[in-house]
Design a protein around this motif. Structure first.
Motif, mmCIF file in Angstrom:
data_model
loop_
_atom_site.group_PDB
_atom_site.id
_atom_site.type_symbol
_atom_site.label_atom_id
_atom_site.label_comp_id
_atom_site.label_asym_id
_atom_site.label_seq_id
_atom_site.Cartn_x
_atom_site.Cartn_y
_atom_site.Cartn_z
ATOM 1 N N ASP A 165 1.124 -1.219 -0.254
ATOM 2 C CA ASP A 165 -0.007 -0.013 0.030
ATOM 3 C C ASP A 165 0.757 1.387 0.024
ATOM 4 O OD1 ASP A 165 -2.145 -1.776 -0.021
ATOM 5 O OD2 ASP A 165 -2.588 -1.363 2.058
ATOM 6 N N VAL A 166 2.118 1.075 0.105
ATOM 7 C CA VAL A 166 2.963 2.310 0.228
ATOM 8 C C VAL A 166 3.069 2.921 -1.323
ATOM 9 C CG1 VAL A 166 5.467 3.333 0.566
ATOM 10 C CG2 VAL A 166 4.407 1.549 2.132
ATOM 11 N N VAL A 167 2.920 4.108 -1.372
ATOM 12 C CA VAL A 167 2.978 4.897 -2.865
ATOM 13 C C VAL A 167 3.983 5.965 -2.742
ATOM 14 C CG1 VAL A 167 0.742 4.574 -3.395
ATOM 15 C CG2 VAL A 167 1.413 6.511 -2.137
ATOM 16 N N PRO A 168 4.784 6.435 -3.823
ATOM 17 C CA PRO A 168 5.772 7.315 -3.699
ATOM 18 C C PRO A 168 5.313 8.647 -3.141
ATOM 19 C CG PRO A 168 5.614 6.336 -6.114
ATOM 20 C CD PRO A 168 4.685 5.544 -5.109
ATOM 21 N N GLY A 169 6.111 9.135 -2.274
ATOM 22 C CA GLY A 169 5.833 10.612 -1.515
ATOM 23 C C GLY A 169 5.481 10.213 -0.217
ATOM 24 N N ASP A 170 5.201 8.858 0.186
ATOM 25 C CA ASP A 170 4.798 8.745 1.560
ATOM 26 C C ASP A 170 6.166 8.754 2.461
ATOM 27 O OD1 ASP A 170 2.157 7.963 1.199
ATOM 28 O OD2 ASP A 170 2.480 5.851 1.237
#
Length: 651
Positions: A165-170
């Motif tokens: 569930d991790v996306v770029p920017g987190d």
């Protein structure tokens, strides 16, 4: 396009082993599991015990019938596999074993038949165990895959979220001793990381704010914050897993070579068995020779050695995607290199500062560099970061910038510390200053011009330096038998010739398009050919070479997708180390094969004289199998002393 592996599913508790049992499995559970995995081995042991009990009870006929019937069933079942092998051209592997079982039953040596069956099935179990040990380094990558990430919520509260569930920017927090879940940018001031599973580097690696972190690295003793730069599926660790899975599912040409050895070996064994029968006049002698002729060493030796070789390479940060590549590495005669990012660092550095008379001499080299680096803070040009790094290396503080304007691809104009500064190409600086003069540069150099307060101050001479270990790597490759070397690059001829001369490369072809590189590699006569590159433009030629080697430490590029070998550590010497591992592995595999053949021939010769009873011969053959497995596992260790004594890189 190769499918990327999905992020591992969330798991709770301790992971079980490959057998499905937990790490604290009881001996009874382990025994049950062994029976499930190797039922024929367990059943054969049971039959052997039953036959011995019947013999001790005076029921010899019943023991003979039981053992003979069981052996007949095994022969029928194994014959199906033998027929499949025949269709694949491997007619020598199972034929001798089945003939040995049938002949021992026919002459009444039913205990020997059971021992031969145990030898065959037990040898397969031993091979499975040895392969498991040899592949331990590869499997450890999969076992350690990150599953969760600690993400900072809007209020700053940490949320445990599945890695998928991790996306770029987190913004993520990595606690002490945890794995970095995804590739990202370090937000903390500093971090100490263990990257050994990614690169083979055993020492902790220090990172500072703004530097990139690779997923799969182990954090040190202090919690750190990072900003995700990629999803889990696109991060370094998932790409390594994909490469490992590809590596573990391949079959090497030397295994087929072992199959071919079985053809003359079978003919020799049958000839010796028939001769022993003819000279002695006893059919028993025929069975005794065949019992020690079972070609298990040929079946076991090569796979164990090759899996050990790929395991050792993975431990050193070299992912060999296909075990067929090991044979090509061992036989390599030519090596072709890209220039930028491969032979050179790919990151320009400051070579010298040339001050212009007047303004430049008045300011001095340190002030010119400080002003240029301060202005370059607001430039997106590829050289800006190199100028700033040069100022940092000289312990110069960057000045505050009141105003900055960038002229795309040409340079930047800024007001730094109250001075008007122009940094960039000759055209921009010439039009913005007086007293300009073009800086003379040598091959492999380029100039960044600087003007201060409307007057030309000088030039920063930059170059893309040869890697520090390039010369030693080329020398090591020659000692390993790779005598033909070539530089292929899209750069200008003068620059390419300078790098080739500096590194000791024999041939140069410059100003190449990707298709030119492919055609050049295809035309090389000294094969197999290694091609070493790192960029997207290298992908076609890496795929076209006999062995494509990608310098993939900076992330998965099209190059690493197309390559047969990916070097995870940004270290050119790993190319020579990969060749050394290939040679070592091939040597171990062939020694195992010939050791097995040699011992079997010696035992057959002794069996022809009648000095080795059938049961003893079967047990001796089991020892031969064990010797070949143990020898194959030598490929897990470093290069042999002969290689080391010749100055070759440690494998």
């Amino acid at each position: 396009m190769r499918r990327q592996p999905a992020p591992p599913a969330a798991a709770s508790g301790s992971p079980g082993n490959s057998d499905g049992q937990g790490p604290a499995a009881s001996p009874l559970e382990k025994g049950r599991n062994f029976v499930r995995r190797y039922p024929v081995v367990a059943l054969t042991c049971l039959m052997l015990v039953a036959a011995l009990v019947l013999l001790q009870s005076g029921l010899g006929e019943e023991a003979r019938v039981l053992a003979s019937a069981y052996a007949a069933v095994i022969v029928v079942v194994r014959a199906a596999g033998m027929l499949r092998a025949l269709r694949e051209g491997r007619w020598g592997i199972d034929l001798l074993a089945l003939m040995a079982i049938a002949s021992t039953v026919a002459v009444g040596e039913y205990l020997a038949a059971l021992v031969v069956i145990l030898m065959l099935t037990g040898g397969e179990a031993l091979e499975n165990f040895a392969q498991g040990r040899a592949a331990r380094e590869l499997r450890s990558l999969l076992d350690r895959a990150p599953r969760f990430a600690h993400r900072e919520g809007a209020s700053g509260v940490l949320e445990e979220t599945p890695i998928g569930d991790v996306v770029p920017g987190d913004v993520l927090v990595v606690r002490p001793s945890e794995l970095v879940p995804v590739d990202g940018e370090l937000l903390s001031d500093s971090a100490s990381l263990d990257e050994s599973s990614l690169t083979g580097e055993s020492l902790p690696v220090e990172r500072t704010r703004g530097q990139q972190l690779l997923s799969g690295a182990v954090n040190g003793v202090a919690a750190i914050r990072l900003r995700a730069a990629a999803s889990a599926a696109d991060s370094q660790y998932s790409r390594i897993i994909a490469l490992v899975e590809e590596a573990s599912n391949s079959r090497a040409p030397v295994v087929r070579l072992a199959d071919r050895y079985a053809v003359p070996f079978t003919a020799l064994a049958l000839a010796m068995a028939v001769m022993a029968w003819f000279l002695s006049g006893e059919a028993l002698r025929f069975a005794e020779v065949l019992v020690v002729a079972t070609p298990c060493p040929l079946l076991i030796a090569a796979p164990v050695a090759f899996l050990a070789g790929t395991s050792q390479a993975a431990h050193k940060g070299i992912i060999i995607k296909n075990t067929r590549t090991l044979e090509q590495l061992a036989k390599a005669q030519s090596a072709v290199f890209d220039k930028t990012g491969t032979l050179t660092s790919g990151r320009p550095v400051l070579d010298e500062i040339r001050l212009a008379p007047g303004q430049g001499e008045t300011l001095g080299s340190r002030k010119v560099l400080q002003l240029a680096a301060s202005a370059e803070q607001y430039s997106s040009h590829v050289l800006a970061a190199s100028v700033i790094e040069a100022a940092a290396a000289a312990n110069l503080d960057l000045l505050p910038v009141q105003q900055a304007t960038e002229s795309a691809t040409h340079g930047v104009e800024a007001v730094c510390g109250g001075r008007q500064v122009v940094v960039g190409k000759a055209g921009l600086v010439r039009s913005s200053s007086s007293g300009f003069r073009e800086a003379a540069v040598h091959s492999g150099q380029l100039a960044v011009h600087v003007a201060v307060d409307g007057r030309y101050a000088g030039a920063l001479i930059m170059k893309d330096p040869l890697r520090g270990n390039a010369v030693d790597t080329l020398a090591s490759l020659r000692r390993l038998g790779v005598h033909n070397t070539m530089l292929l690059t899209g750069d200008a001829s003068a620059t390419a010739a300078h790098i080739a001369e500096e590194s000791g490369i024999d041939h140069v072809q410059a100003e190449c398009l990707p298709e030119d590189k492919v055609n050049t590699v295809a035309a090389i006569r000294e094969r197999p050919v290694l091609m070493v590159g790192d960029g997207v433009n290298d992908a076609p030629v890496l795929a076209a070479a006999d062995v494509g080697i990608a310098m993939g430490a900076k992330g998965a590029t099209a190059a690493s997708e197309s390559a047969d070998v990916v070097i995870m550590l940004d270290d050119l010497s790993k190319v020579a180390q990969a060749v050394a591992i290939g040679k070592r592995t091939m040597a171990v595999a062939l020694v195992s094969i010939w050791t097995g053949i040699g011992l079997s021939v010696v035992l057959m010769a002794i069996a022809m004289t009648g000095y080795i009873p059938a049961v003893a011969g079967a047990l001796l053959q089991e020892l031969v199998d064990l010797a070949t497995i143990l020898n194959g596992l030598r490929a897990l260790h470093g290069a042999d002393p002969k290689l080391k004594s010749r100055g070759l890189p440690p494998a």
